[in-house]
Design a protein around this motif. Structure first.
Motif, PDB file in Angstrom:
ATOM      1  N   ASP A 202       0.709  -1.331  -0.118  1.00  0.00           N
ATOM      2  CA  ASP A 202       0.078  -0.092  -0.210  1.00  0.00           C
ATOM      3  C   ASP A 202       0.915   1.175  -0.071  1.00  0.00           C
ATOM      4  O   ASP A 202       0.634   2.283  -1.032  1.00  0.00           O
ATOM      5  CB  ASP A 202      -0.861  -0.113   1.131  1.00  0.00           C
ATOM      6  CG  ASP A 202      -1.697   1.211   1.605  1.00  0.00           C
ATOM      7  OD1 ASP A 202      -2.687   1.273   0.513  1.00  0.00           O
ATOM      8  OD2 ASP A 202      -1.553   2.066   2.391  1.00  0.00           O
ATOM      9  N   GLN A 203       1.713   1.340   0.867  1.00  0.00           N
ATOM     10  CA  GLN A 203       2.764   2.543   0.906  1.00  0.00           C
ATOM     11  C   GLN A 203       3.549   2.647  -0.136  1.00  0.00           C
ATOM     12  O   GLN A 203       3.882   3.683  -0.684  1.00  0.00           O
ATOM     13  CB  GLN A 203       3.627   2.204   2.096  1.00  0.00           C
ATOM     14  CG  GLN A 203       2.976   2.631   3.465  1.00  0.00           C
ATOM     15  CD  GLN A 203       2.354   4.245   3.441  1.00  0.00           C
ATOM     16  OE1 GLN A 203       2.940   5.141   3.257  1.00  0.00           O
ATOM     17  NE2 GLN A 203       0.865   4.186   3.832  1.00  0.00           N
TER      18      GLN A 203
ATOM     19  N   GLY B 283      -4.130  -5.058   7.951  1.00  0.00           N
ATOM     20  CA  GLY B 283      -2.977  -4.610   7.099  1.00  0.00           C
ATOM     21  C   GLY B 283      -3.383  -3.576   6.404  1.00  0.00           C
ATOM     22  O   GLY B 283      -2.450  -2.354   6.144  1.00  0.00           O
ATOM     23  N   GLY B 284      -4.633  -3.213   5.870  1.00  0.00           N
ATOM     24  CA  GLY B 284      -5.279  -2.057   5.423  1.00  0.00           C
ATOM     25  C   GLY B 284      -5.189  -0.791   6.269  1.00  0.00           C
ATOM     26  O   GLY B 284      -5.001   0.243   5.836  1.00  0.00           O
TER      27      GLY B 284
ATOM     28  N   ASN C  32      -3.205   2.773   6.157  1.00  0.00           N
ATOM     29  CA  ASN C  32      -3.852   4.004   6.110  1.00  0.00           C
ATOM     30  C   ASN C  32      -3.352   4.803   7.476  1.00  0.00           C
ATOM     31  O   ASN C  32      -3.309   6.053   7.539  1.00  0.00           O
ATOM     32  CB  ASN C  32      -5.394   3.850   6.103  1.00  0.00           C
ATOM     33  CG  ASN C  32      -5.956   3.706   4.591  1.00  0.00           C
ATOM     34  OD1 ASN C  32      -5.055   4.113   3.813  1.00  0.00           O
ATOM     35  ND2 ASN C  32      -7.122   3.180   4.661  1.00  0.00           N
ATOM     36  N   LEU C  33      -3.265   3.878   8.495  1.00  0.00           N
ATOM     37  CA  LEU C  33      -2.789   4.324   9.876  1.00  0.00           C
ATOM     38  C   LEU C  33      -1.332   5.295   9.427  1.00  0.00           C
ATOM     39  O   LEU C  33      -1.032   6.279  10.072  1.00  0.00           O
ATOM     40  CB  LEU C  33      -2.583   3.489  10.711  1.00  0.00           C
ATOM     41  CG  LEU C  33      -1.989   4.019  12.099  1.00  0.00           C
ATOM     42  CD1 LEU C  33      -2.691   4.743  12.964  1.00  0.00           C
ATOM     43  CD2 LEU C  33      -1.791   2.773  12.983  1.00  0.00           C
ATOM     44  N   ILE C  34      -0.513   4.553   8.750  1.00  0.00           N
ATOM     45  CA  ILE C  34       1.003   5.252   8.545  1.00  0.00           C
ATOM     46  C   ILE C  34       0.558   6.616   7.816  1.00  0.00           C
ATOM     47  O   ILE C  34       1.552   7.592   8.055  1.00  0.00           O
ATOM     48  CB  ILE C  34       1.556   4.160   7.688  1.00  0.00           C
ATOM     49  CG1 ILE C  34       2.104   3.088   8.318  1.00  0.00           C
ATOM     50  CG2 ILE C  34       2.975   4.972   7.002  1.00  0.00           C
ATOM     51  CD1 ILE C  34       2.564   1.898   7.505  1.00  0.00           C
ATOM     52  N   ASP C  35      -0.251   6.769   6.932  1.00  0.00           N
ATOM     53  CA  ASP C  35      -0.607   7.946   6.212  1.00  0.00           C
ATOM     54  C   ASP C  35      -1.103   8.995   7.351  1.00  0.00           C
ATOM     55  O   ASP C  35      -0.588  10.118   7.490  1.00  0.00           O
ATOM     56  CB  ASP C  35      -1.512   7.825   5.245  1.00  0.00           C
ATOM     57  CG  ASP C  35      -1.332   7.250   3.901  1.00  0.00           C
ATOM     58  OD1 ASP C  35       0.002   6.849   3.757  1.00  0.00           O
ATOM     59  OD2 ASP C  35      -2.112   7.174   2.916  1.00  0.00           O
TER      60      ASP C  35
ATOM     61  N   ALA D  54      -5.288  -0.008   0.627  1.00  0.00           N
ATOM     62  CA  ALA D  54      -5.738  -0.544   1.907  1.00  0.00           C
ATOM     63  C   ALA D  54      -7.049  -0.632   1.962  1.00  0.00           C
ATOM     64  O   ALA D  54      -7.431  -1.346   2.729  1.00  0.00           O
ATOM     65  CB  ALA D  54      -5.036   0.820   2.860  1.00  0.00           C
ATOM     66  N   ASP D  55      -7.717   0.306   1.177  1.00  0.00           N
ATOM     67  CA  ASP D  55      -9.185   0.307   1.643  1.00  0.00           C
ATOM     68  C   ASP D  55      -9.806  -0.978   0.867  1.00  0.00           C
ATOM     69  O   ASP D  55     -10.709  -1.630   1.334  1.00  0.00           O
ATOM     70  CB  ASP D  55      -9.815   1.565   0.721  1.00  0.00           C
ATOM     71  CG  ASP D  55      -9.418   2.848   1.396  1.00  0.00           C
ATOM     72  OD1 ASP D  55      -9.215   2.988   2.569  1.00  0.00           O
ATOM     73  OD2 ASP D  55      -9.403   3.768   0.430  1.00  0.00           O
TER      74      ASP D  55
END
Length: 155
Positions: A15-16, A93-94, A98-101, A129-130
């Motif tokens: 995702d990242q 994981g998703g 999004n948490l990292i963002d 992620a979504d």
């Protein structure tokens, strides 16, 4: 945990990587058509949740995602059914992606905006992620309906 943690990590890392690729190559003002106007890559920054709901409550979503990831890691140790583990890992994981963002992107720590980029038809713009969260929810629900009941032996 041998299945849970790697799935969480792979989803979050991919995702990242995809978000960074989009950030480096897509101009927010110029969507990239993949299949005409039906499927496009559109760079958007989302402070809310799905469908951009809750725009002024970013910290709530950050807290929920952090709680889910930590809960999945804690309770994942006691999960035994493979489909449930996979579903929860996809959701976590998703959530982690999004948490990292939300933790590290503008406008600041804990209130960062999520990078969204997939646009299909007239549907909301979303990201990998979504998609992992959505697929994970479907897998968990299916697992709850189709997994056999654990055997109950009398002592």
């Amino acid at each position: 945990m041998r299945l849970l943690v790697p799935i969480i990590a792979v989803v979050a890392v991919v995702d990242q990587v995809l978000k960074e690729l989009v950030l480096q190559t897509v101009n927010p003002a110029r969507p990239v058509e993949v299949i005409g106007e039906w499927a496009r890559i559109v760079l958007v920054f989302n402070s809310g949740a799905a469908f951009s709901m809750g725009q002024n409550h970013t910290w709530v979503f950050t807290t929920l995602q952090l709680g889910f990831v930590l809960g999945a890691l804690y309770f994942g140790r006691s999960m035994v059914h493979r489909p449930q583990i996979i579903g929860v890992a996809l959701i976590a994981g998703g959530a982690l992606g999004n948490l990292i963002d939300r933790l590290f992107r503008a406008p600041g720590f804990f209130v960062g905006h999520v990078v969204d980029y997939i646009s299909i038809g007239n549907f909301a713009v979303f990201n990998l992620a979504d998609s992992a969260i959505t697929i994970g929810v479907v897998v968990v629900i299916a697992a709850l309906f189709f997994e056999p009941e654990p055997s109950k032996e009398k002592a």
